[in-house]
Design an enzyme around this catalytic site. Structure first.
Site, PDB file in Angstrom:
ATOM      1  N   TYR A 110      32.828 -28.973 -29.693  1.00  0.00           N
ATOM      2  CA  TYR A 110      31.420 -29.521 -30.484  1.00  0.00           C
ATOM      3  C   TYR A 110      30.727 -28.269 -30.644  1.00  0.00           C
ATOM      4  O   TYR A 110      30.888 -27.056 -30.589  1.00  0.00           O
ATOM      5  CB  TYR A 110      31.060 -30.376 -29.639  1.00  0.00           C
ATOM      6  CG  TYR A 110      30.079 -31.289 -30.425  1.00  0.00           C
ATOM      7  CD1 TYR A 110      30.509 -32.004 -31.599  1.00  0.00           C
ATOM      8  CD2 TYR A 110      28.765 -31.848 -29.825  1.00  0.00           C
ATOM      9  CE1 TYR A 110      29.466 -32.897 -32.179  1.00  0.00           C
ATOM     10  CE2 TYR A 110      27.922 -32.594 -30.313  1.00  0.00           C
ATOM     11  CZ  TYR A 110      28.259 -33.125 -31.757  1.00  0.00           C
ATOM     12  OH  TYR A 110      27.404 -33.880 -32.416  1.00  0.00           O
ATOM     13  N   LYS A 181      32.710 -34.179 -35.275  1.00  0.00           N
ATOM     14  CA  LYS A 181      32.281 -35.428 -35.091  1.00  0.00           C
ATOM     15  C   LYS A 181      33.083 -36.633 -34.885  1.00  0.00           C
ATOM     16  O   LYS A 181      32.622 -37.666 -34.277  1.00  0.00           O
ATOM     17  CB  LYS A 181      31.294 -35.751 -36.358  1.00  0.00           C
ATOM     18  CG  LYS A 181      30.112 -34.694 -36.550  1.00  0.00           C
ATOM     19  CD  LYS A 181      28.713 -35.130 -35.704  1.00  0.00           C
ATOM     20  CE  LYS A 181      27.713 -34.018 -35.677  1.00  0.00           C
ATOM     21  NZ  LYS A 181      26.704 -34.055 -35.101  1.00  0.00           N
ATOM     22  N   GLU A 252      26.793 -35.377 -43.061  1.00  0.00           N
ATOM     23  CA  GLU A 252      26.430 -34.461 -41.879  1.00  0.00           C
ATOM     24  C   GLU A 252      26.135 -33.096 -42.409  1.00  0.00           C
ATOM     25  O   GLU A 252      26.916 -32.612 -43.346  1.00  0.00           O
ATOM     26  CB  GLU A 252      27.689 -34.432 -41.063  1.00  0.00           C
ATOM     27  CG  GLU A 252      27.430 -33.365 -39.571  1.00  0.00           C
ATOM     28  CD  GLU A 252      26.334 -34.126 -38.795  1.00  0.00           C
ATOM     29  OE1 GLU A 252      26.681 -35.426 -38.576  1.00  0.00           O
ATOM     30  OE2 GLU A 252      25.544 -33.581 -38.158  1.00  0.00           O
ATOM     31  N   ASP A 253      25.139 -32.501 -42.134  1.00  0.00           N
ATOM     32  CA  ASP A 253      24.945 -31.121 -42.525  1.00  0.00           C
ATOM     33  C   ASP A 253      24.829 -30.797 -44.274  1.00  0.00           C
ATOM     34  O   ASP A 253      25.368 -29.702 -44.828  1.00  0.00           O
ATOM     35  CB  ASP A 253      26.111 -30.209 -41.696  1.00  0.00           C
ATOM     36  CG  ASP A 253      25.732 -30.080 -40.447  1.00  0.00           C
ATOM     37  OD1 ASP A 253      24.779 -30.413 -39.947  1.00  0.00           O
ATOM     38  OD2 ASP A 253      26.645 -29.523 -39.601  1.00  0.00           O
ATOM     39  N   ASP A 276      21.812 -35.984 -39.314  1.00  0.00           N
ATOM     40  CA  ASP A 276      20.735 -35.056 -39.360  1.00  0.00           C
ATOM     41  C   ASP A 276      19.264 -35.647 -39.380  1.00  0.00           C
ATOM     42  O   ASP A 276      18.353 -35.380 -38.589  1.00  0.00           O
ATOM     43  CB  ASP A 276      20.689 -33.858 -40.287  1.00  0.00           C
ATOM     44  CG  ASP A 276      22.053 -33.260 -40.148  1.00  0.00           C
ATOM     45  OD1 ASP A 276      22.576 -32.748 -39.168  1.00  0.00           O
ATOM     46  OD2 ASP A 276      22.801 -33.541 -41.025  1.00  0.00           O
ATOM     47  N   ASN A 425      17.304 -25.535 -32.946  1.00  0.00           N
ATOM     48  CA  ASN A 425      18.401 -24.896 -32.525  1.00  0.00           C
ATOM     49  C   ASN A 425      18.474 -23.806 -33.165  1.00  0.00           C
ATOM     50  O   ASN A 425      17.750 -23.657 -34.178  1.00  0.00           O
ATOM     51  CB  ASN A 425      19.562 -25.748 -32.789  1.00  0.00           C
ATOM     52  CG  ASN A 425      19.530 -27.285 -32.023  1.00  0.00           C
ATOM     53  OD1 ASN A 425      19.411 -27.146 -30.757  1.00  0.00           O
ATOM     54  ND2 ASN A 425      19.643 -28.212 -32.582  1.00  0.00           N
TER      55      ASN A 425
HETATM   56  P1  NAD Z   1      14.130 -28.480 -42.048  1.00  0.00           P
HETATM   57  O1  NAD Z   1      14.279 -27.109 -42.595  1.00  0.00           O
HETATM   58  O2  NAD Z   1      14.401 -29.784 -42.793  1.00  0.00           O
HETATM   59  O3  NAD Z   1      12.713 -28.564 -41.348  1.00  0.00           O
HETATM   60  C1  NAD Z   1      12.275 -27.631 -40.566  1.00  0.00           C
HETATM   61  C2  NAD Z   1      10.614 -27.647 -40.815  1.00  0.00           C
HETATM   62  O4  NAD Z   1      10.126 -26.747 -40.141  1.00  0.00           O
HETATM   63  C3  NAD Z   1      10.364 -27.337 -42.465  1.00  0.00           C
HETATM   64  O5  NAD Z   1       9.470 -28.518 -43.046  1.00  0.00           O
HETATM   65  C4  NAD Z   1       9.486 -26.069 -42.365  1.00  0.00           C
HETATM   66  O6  NAD Z   1       8.686 -25.774 -43.403  1.00  0.00           O
HETATM   67  C5  NAD Z   1       8.968 -26.151 -41.077  1.00  0.00           C
HETATM   68  N1  NAD Z   1       8.281 -25.038 -40.544  1.00  0.00           N
HETATM   69  C6  NAD Z   1       8.849 -23.742 -40.751  1.00  0.00           C
HETATM   70  N2  NAD Z   1       8.028 -22.897 -40.182  1.00  0.00           N
HETATM   71  C7  NAD Z   1       7.011 -23.331 -39.818  1.00  0.00           C
HETATM   72  C8  NAD Z   1       5.889 -22.924 -39.136  1.00  0.00           C
HETATM   73  N3  NAD Z   1       5.602 -21.690 -38.853  1.00  0.00           N
HETATM   74  N4  NAD Z   1       4.789 -23.919 -38.858  1.00  0.00           N
HETATM   75  C9  NAD Z   1       5.058 -25.134 -38.917  1.00  0.00           C
HETATM   76  N5  NAD Z   1       6.203 -25.767 -39.554  1.00  0.00           N
HETATM   77  C10 NAD Z   1       7.113 -24.844 -39.910  1.00  0.00           C
HETATM   78  O7  NAD Z   1      15.187 -28.444 -40.781  1.00  0.00           O
HETATM   79  P2  NAD Z   1      15.582 -29.642 -39.960  1.00  0.00           P
HETATM   80  O8  NAD Z   1      16.945 -30.203 -39.984  1.00  0.00           O
HETATM   81  O9  NAD Z   1      14.386 -30.670 -39.869  1.00  0.00           O
HETATM   82  O10 NAD Z   1      15.831 -29.283 -38.547  1.00  0.00           O
HETATM   83  C11 NAD Z   1      14.765 -28.424 -37.736  1.00  0.00           C
HETATM   84  C12 NAD Z   1      15.107 -28.036 -36.396  1.00  0.00           C
HETATM   85  O11 NAD Z   1      15.340 -28.962 -35.683  1.00  0.00           O
HETATM   86  C13 NAD Z   1      16.417 -27.129 -36.510  1.00  0.00           C
HETATM   87  O12 NAD Z   1      16.069 -26.033 -35.497  1.00  0.00           O
HETATM   88  C14 NAD Z   1      17.490 -27.881 -36.044  1.00  0.00           C
HETATM   89  O13 NAD Z   1      18.576 -27.302 -35.374  1.00  0.00           O
HETATM   90  C15 NAD Z   1      16.726 -28.983 -35.062  1.00  0.00           C
HETATM   91  N6  NAD Z   1      17.407 -30.201 -34.958  1.00  0.00           N
HETATM   92  C16 NAD Z   1      17.552 -30.560 -33.503  1.00  0.00           C
HETATM   93  C17 NAD Z   1      18.209 -31.693 -33.502  1.00  0.00           C
HETATM   94  C18 NAD Z   1      18.428 -32.247 -32.142  1.00  0.00           C
HETATM   95  O14 NAD Z   1      17.827 -31.918 -31.089  1.00  0.00           O
HETATM   96  N7  NAD Z   1      19.255 -33.283 -31.811  1.00  0.00           N
HETATM   97  C19 NAD Z   1      18.714 -32.710 -34.431  1.00  0.00           C
HETATM   98  C20 NAD Z   1      18.397 -32.115 -35.850  1.00  0.00           C
HETATM   99  C21 NAD Z   1      17.480 -30.951 -35.916  1.00  0.00           C
END
Ligand code: NAD
Length: 571
Positions: A110, A181, A252-253, A276, A425
């Site tokens: 995974y 998954k 997913e993704d 997500d 991440n």
């Molecule tokens: P996304 O691209 O949809 O969202 C990221 C957001 O952050 C965007 O709206 C972007 O404009 C904003 N951003 C970028 N730079 C910024 C800054 N300087 N200041 C404020 N905001 C800023 O991505 P996502 O799918 O929402 O994922 C975001 C992060 O969360 C990724 O790193 C992903 O790996 C992580 N994530 C973690 C989990 C978990 O822990 N289970 C699950 C999903 C996503």
């Protein structure tokens, strides 16, 4: 198509396979193959005499040998390939091995190693698994679905590979994500592997490296967009619903814009789930619920900042808003207690270019008129922390180091135990590390992370860092929907899942313990979540409620586990 049937006769407590296969064909069937564990009688009955070494082994011995073989590989990707090959030949042994060495093998099969496997997919390709539905063959989609290996499908995970983990557009190679998954659905929720179907929608790729790679196995065209793309997805959903009307569809993704549009469109039509957006929301909200309730605090004493208002951030905002609403807070009160920050800074009622998802969580502009702004007129995180005095800070921005020492110390100065969750991440994108958060808050921070982090040593005491891993929730959500024969997956059901997970938090019994359970508890956690999700559906659909004890037994009995089932020949 059907060469076997899995019989799970709950009344008689009998589990076995009926099959028409014999001899080499039986050995070549990954779900039925028992290898050296076929008994003498089975060898006689199924024309296997002489085709296997004479020693008859138990599954335990087979697992020991497989583990030794696994350990001969020292490179993680080679270990991934070894395990994948094992699954292709003997799924019972594969799952028994992974159960036995769960903590060691989950990161290989995974996240994070599946990401490396996807990047090497076209170079390391050996055997196909799942369905590759391509834009070039859209008009034969129903035929392609008919060509699936297993007849009875109840769980589908689909990707179009545009937004994979932290590695972006991976085109067709992303098929390994649905495969991974679905493995987790089997491991944690006991979904029979023969009832699962991984699918990649190969709509092209905009990844130049893939387009230039002579070995790339996907369609070498840029991605379908706009109407053409959504027509393709529409066609896919229609064909799936026709072929498998009761299946649970897990997305997913996908790229974040398409993901939200797809979810909004189909969530009211069929039982569908975006991991997500919704899986993240359920697991992150559960951690917040556990941290608040573990400390015996109330929601009206909480102030929440979500930093990064994309797919994950707005999904979490939606579920936390519902928690606050259920606790009795009004819409107006919630708007003053939960705020989003994105690139322009604090999102307020005056911020331009707001997405439809962000639009529900805008801070009243009149309440922050006196707050300091940056050169572009936005209010940055440090100033929001100074003025708003949050008790919860969640990072979904992928901006490494955004939670600075000054910001975290300021937060800790106005709340006894700040709840801080850097979810971004991969590891190097985290907004802060757990070690930093603990050290800057005199070890008072309640932390959960997106990526796995090593335990932190606090004055000689080792503190495990809980991971907000979606794998803790999606298997139970899917299982609950299947058990309840749910026609939709509603927000109420997601909230029920979140509460059920929060109820399993070690922190509820020990304030210094984690806000989420470990993977080793995932199977029991999935049962609890499935139960909560199913009961929530019965309430919503105005169906008679089932006694929880009875329903729990039904759920547990339904769950498949790797054991040496008896094959019965049935012509
Ligand atoms: P996304 O691209 O949809 O969202 C990221 C957001 O952050 C965007 O709206 C972007 O404009 C904003 N951003 C970028 N730079 C910024 C800054 N300087 N200041 C404020 N905001 C800023 O991505 P996502 O799918 O929402 O994922 C975001 C992060 O969360 C990724 O790193 C992903 O790996 C992580 N994530 C973690 C989990 C978990 O822990 N289970 C699950 C999903 C996503």
């Amino acid at each position: 198509m059907s060469t076997f049937k899995y019989i799970n006769n709950i009344e008689k407590n009998e589990k076995y396979y009926e099959t028409t296969l014999q001899g080499k064909q039986l050995l070549n069937h990954s779900l039925l193959n028992k290898g050296t564990a076929f008994t003498q009688q089975e060898r006689e009955d199924f024309f296997l005499l002489g085709k296997l070494p004479p020693v008859i082994e138990t599954l335990t011995v087979q697992v020991e040998r497989a583990y030794l073989q696994f350990k001969r590989y020292t490179v993680a990707l080679s270990q991934y390939i070894y395990l994948t090959r094992l699954r292709d030949t003997n799924e019972t042994l594969f799952y028994a091995l992974v159960y036995t060495y769960l903590a060691e093998m989950m990161p290989i099969l995974y996240t994070p190693i599946v990401g490396a496997a996807i990047q090497e997919f076209s170079h390391e390709f050996r055997t196909p698994r799942g369905l590759y539905l391509t834009r070039e063959n859209q008009n034969t989609m129903s035929q392609m679905l008919q060509n699936r290996t297993h007849p009875e499908i109840e769980m589908i995970v689909v990707t179009d590979g545009e937004g994979v983990l932290g590695i972006g557009d991976q085109g067709l190679c992303a098929i390994d994500i649905p495969i991974a998954k679905l493995m987790v659905y089997t491991l944690f929720a006991g979904i029979h592997p023969g009832n699962t179907l991984p699918i990649v929608l190969d709509v092209g790729t905009n990844n130049k490296n893939l387009l230039d790679d002579p070995f790339y196995l996907g369609i070498k065209k840029s991605r379908l967009q706009g109407k053409e793309y959504f027509d393709f997805v529409d066609d896919f959903v229609a064909q799936i619903r026709h072929a498998f009307p009761k299946a649970f569809i897990h997305w997913e993704d996908f790229g974040s814009k398409n993901a939200a549009a797809i979810l909004n469109k189909y969530a009211t039509q069929c039982c569908t789930f975006n991991d997500d957006i919704q899986g993240t929301a359920v697991v992150a909200s559960a951690a917040v619920i556990a941290a608040i309730e573990g400390q015996k605090l109330t929601w009206n004493s909480q102030k929440i900042i979500i930093f990064g208002a994309g797919a994950a951030g707005t999904g979490i905002a939606k579920l936390l808003t519902q928690c606050m609403h259920h606790s009795g807070l009004t819409k107006k009160e919630i708007a003053q207690r939960l705020v989003l920050i994105d690139k322009p800074g604090l999102l307020t009622t005056n911020t331009p270019d707001i997405t439809p998802e962000q639009n529900h969580y805008l801070y009243p502009a009149e309440l922050c008129e006196s707050w300091q702004t940056d050169a572009q007129g936005g209010v940055e995180l440090a100033e929001v922390v100074e003025q708003f005095k949050p008790s919860v800070l969640i990072g979904c921005s992928a901006v490494a180091g955004a939670f600075t020492q000054a910001i975290v110390k300021n937060m800790a100065s106005s709340v006894a135990r700040p709840i801080i969750m850097p979810l971004s991440n991969p590891t190097e994108r985290a907004e802060a590390t757990p070690a930093q958060l603990l050290s800057w808050t005199n070890n008072q921070a309640i932390v959960a992370t997106g990526s796995p982090f090593a335990p932190v040593n606090i004055d000689g005491k080792i503190k495990d860092i809980p991971q907000c891993n979606n794998a803790l929730v999606f298997p139970g959500i899917g299982l609950g929907c299947l058990v309840a024969k749910a026609e939709l997956l509603t927000d109420e059901m997601l909230l029920a899942a979140s509460r059920a997970l929060a109820n399993t938090a070690p922190m509820l019994n020990d304030l210094s313990a984690a806000v989420l359970p470990a993977f080793s508890q995932a199977r029991e956690v999935s049962v609890d979540i499935a139960l909560a999700v199913a009961q929530a559906w019965f309430v919503q659909a105005q169906l008679p409620k089932i006694d929880s004890k009875e329903l729990k037994t039904t759920i547990e009995q339904r769950m498949w586990e790797p054991m040496q089932y008896i094959p019965i020949y049935k012509a």
